[in-house]
Design a protein around this motif. Structure first.
Motif, mmCIF file in Angstrom:
data_model
loop_
_atom_site.group_PDB
_atom_site.id
_atom_site.type_symbol
_atom_site.label_atom_id
_atom_site.label_comp_id
_atom_site.label_asym_id
_atom_site.label_seq_id
_atom_site.Cartn_x
_atom_site.Cartn_y
_atom_site.Cartn_z
ATOM 1 N N ASP A 18 0.797 -1.135 -0.053
ATOM 2 C CA ASP A 18 -0.008 0.054 0.147
ATOM 3 C C ASP A 18 0.745 1.292 0.003
ATOM 4 O O ASP A 18 0.452 2.252 -0.681
ATOM 5 N N VAL A 19 2.051 1.313 0.649
ATOM 6 C CA VAL A 19 2.881 2.485 0.836
ATOM 7 C C VAL A 19 3.246 2.994 -0.623
ATOM 8 O O VAL A 19 3.162 4.130 -1.055
ATOM 9 N N PRO A 20 3.871 2.282 -1.438
ATOM 10 C CA PRO A 20 4.193 2.470 -2.715
ATOM 11 C C PRO A 20 2.934 3.172 -3.550
ATOM 12 O O PRO A 20 3.078 4.180 -4.401
ATOM 13 N N ARG A 21 1.916 2.483 -3.487
ATOM 14 C CA ARG A 21 0.788 2.896 -4.141
ATOM 15 C C ARG A 21 0.197 4.483 -3.679
ATOM 16 O O ARG A 21 -0.372 5.279 -4.179
ATOM 17 N N LEU A 22 0.218 4.804 -2.325
ATOM 18 C CA LEU A 22 -0.056 6.000 -1.646
ATOM 19 C C LEU A 22 0.838 7.047 -2.174
ATOM 20 O O LEU A 22 0.273 8.200 -2.314
ATOM 21 N N VAL A 23 2.106 6.862 -2.089
ATOM 22 C CA VAL A 23 3.172 7.849 -2.654
ATOM 23 C C VAL A 23 2.696 8.146 -3.685
ATOM 24 O O VAL A 23 2.832 9.175 -4.248
#
Length: 119
Positions: free
Chosen positions: A95-100
């Motif tokens: 999720d973190v790469p998608r949020l960035v």
């Protein structure tokens, strides 16, 4: 409620650096068991089999983190949200790469709107 300051490009880059330094994903929640780590709730690089494997039937090199080890009780949390915490940690790897990327996309749209609106 205070509104946080927008993330800067430097902060986003810092988040990406932290992410790049982690074990590659995806990550999964696994329920394991053995005499030395009874009822182990772990974050792993391989999916859970549903068999609650006992060591040595699971490879300790696949374990990224643990949210519960009951015996001896040295990995634990008072609110008993072991499964929920493991699910959050495991999903954060994806999720973190998608949020960035989404923050950057929205920042580009905002910047384009400012440029278009200033003409």
């Amino acid at each position: 409620m205070d509104v946080p300051e927008p993330l800067t490009e430097e902060e986003l880059a810092g988040i990406e650096e932290l992410l790049a330094a982690t074990t590659p994903g995806p990550w999964y929640v696994r329920s394991l068991d053995d005499d030395h780590a009874m009822c182990l709730v772990a974050v792993s690089t391989v999916p859970d089999t549903g068999l609650g494997e006992r060591w040595p039937d699971f490879d300790h090199h696949e374990i990224v983190a643990a949210t519960l080890v009951q015996q001896p009780r040295y990995v634990d949390v008072v609110d008993e949200r072991w499964d929920e915490n493991a699910a959050f940690i495991a999903s954060a790897r994806q999720d973190v790469p998608r949020l960035v990327a989404e923050v950057r996309r929205l920042n580009r749209l905002l910047a384009a709107g400012r440029v278009a609106g200033s003409e």
